[in-house]
Design a protein around this motif. Structure first.
Motif, PDB file in Angstrom:
ATOM      1  N   GLU A 195       1.177  17.234   4.511  1.00  0.00           N
ATOM      2  CA  GLU A 195       1.955  17.082   5.754  1.00  0.00           C
ATOM      3  C   GLU A 195       3.253  17.896   5.654  1.00  0.00           C
ATOM      4  O   GLU A 195       3.654  18.550   6.610  1.00  0.00           O
ATOM      5  CB  GLU A 195       2.247  15.611   6.004  1.00  0.00           C
ATOM      6  N   GLU A 250       0.847  -1.191   0.000  1.00  0.00           N
ATOM      7  CA  GLU A 250       0.000   0.000   0.000  1.00  0.00           C
ATOM      8  C   GLU A 250       0.880   1.237   0.000  1.00  0.00           C
ATOM      9  O   GLU A 250       1.680   1.444   0.908  1.00  0.00           O
ATOM     10  CB  GLU A 250      -0.905   0.009   1.227  1.00  0.00           C
ATOM     11  N   TRP A 251       0.735   2.028  -1.013  1.00  0.00           N
ATOM     12  CA  TRP A 251       1.503   3.249  -1.123  1.00  0.00           C
ATOM     13  C   TRP A 251       0.703   4.385  -0.500  1.00  0.00           C
ATOM     14  O   TRP A 251      -0.509   4.478  -0.684  1.00  0.00           O
ATOM     15  CB  TRP A 251       1.807   3.564  -2.588  1.00  0.00           C
ATOM     16  N   PRO A 252       1.370   5.249   0.227  1.00  0.00           N
ATOM     17  CA  PRO A 252       0.654   6.364   0.862  1.00  0.00           C
ATOM     18  C   PRO A 252       0.130   7.341  -0.185  1.00  0.00           C
ATOM     19  O   PRO A 252       0.682   7.472  -1.271  1.00  0.00           O
ATOM     20  CB  PRO A 252       1.703   7.022   1.753  1.00  0.00           C
ATOM     21  N   ASP A 253      -0.928   8.025   0.173  1.00  0.00           N
ATOM     22  CA  ASP A 253      -1.522   9.016  -0.715  1.00  0.00           C
ATOM     23  C   ASP A 253      -0.571  10.205  -0.843  1.00  0.00           C
ATOM     24  O   ASP A 253      -0.169  10.820   0.160  1.00  0.00           O
ATOM     25  CB  ASP A 253      -2.871   9.464  -0.140  1.00  0.00           C
ATOM     26  N   SER A 254      -0.219  10.546  -2.058  1.00  0.00           N
ATOM     27  CA  SER A 254       0.738  11.630  -2.262  1.00  0.00           C
ATOM     28  C   SER A 254       0.169  12.972  -1.818  1.00  0.00           C
ATOM     29  O   SER A 254       0.913  13.841  -1.344  1.00  0.00           O
ATOM     30  CB  SER A 254       1.160  11.695  -3.726  1.00  0.00           C
ATOM     31  N   THR A 255      -1.134  13.136  -1.921  1.00  0.00           N
ATOM     32  CA  THR A 255      -1.743  14.399  -1.492  1.00  0.00           C
ATOM     33  C   THR A 255      -1.538  14.608   0.001  1.00  0.00           C
ATOM     34  O   THR A 255      -1.190  15.715   0.448  1.00  0.00           O
ATOM     35  CB  THR A 255      -3.251  14.396  -1.815  1.00  0.00           C
ATOM     36  N   ALA A 256      -1.730  13.546   0.769  1.00  0.00           N
ATOM     37  CA  ALA A 256      -1.548  13.642   2.214  1.00  0.00           C
ATOM     38  C   ALA A 256      -0.090  13.928   2.565  1.00  0.00           C
ATOM     39  O   ALA A 256       0.197  14.715   3.480  1.00  0.00           O
ATOM     40  CB  ALA A 256      -2.012  12.355   2.883  1.00  0.00           C
ATOM     41  N   LEU A 257       0.819  13.325   1.839  1.00  0.00           N
ATOM     42  CA  LEU A 257       2.239  13.570   2.094  1.00  0.00           C
ATOM     43  C   LEU A 257       2.620  15.021   1.798  1.00  0.00           C
ATOM     44  O   LEU A 257       3.370  15.645   2.550  1.00  0.00           O
ATOM     45  CB  LEU A 257       3.107  12.614   1.268  1.00  0.00           C
TER      46      LEU A 257
END
Length: 88
Positions: free
Chosen positions: A84, A74-81
């Motif tokens: 952050e 599962e790759w993290p959501d780039s928008t959330a990164l």
């Protein structure tokens, strides 16, 4: 332009070369250059053909490697990164 000397050329080979040059209306020198160019083009074409034969094998190997990779990562959501990082 370079000069090429051939030593110990067999007489029968030289005679064939003379005949071929005469039939092509060329000098022996021009005929030798033509024959060398043709031979080198043929060799280069064979090498290129071998490379092209390897392409399907390489593509198949790439496909197999891609299929053997884990797909449950599962790759993290780039928008959330990005959010952050901006909030720091």
């Amino acid at each position: 332009m370079a000069t090429l000397y051939v030593r110990n050329l067999p007489d029968d080979l030289y005679a064939k070369l003379q005949e071929l040059a005469a039939s092509e209306h060329r000098s022996i020198n021009a005929q030798v250059i033509t024959l060398l160019e043709q031979a080198l083009k043929t060799e280069a074409q064979q090498i290129e053909d071998e490379r092209r034969k390897n392409v399907p094998k390489l593509l198949e190997e790439i496909r197999l490697r891609r299929e053997s990779r884990q797909t449950d990562v599962e790759w993290p959501d780039s928008t959330a990164l990005i959010r952050e990082d901006r909030d720091r």
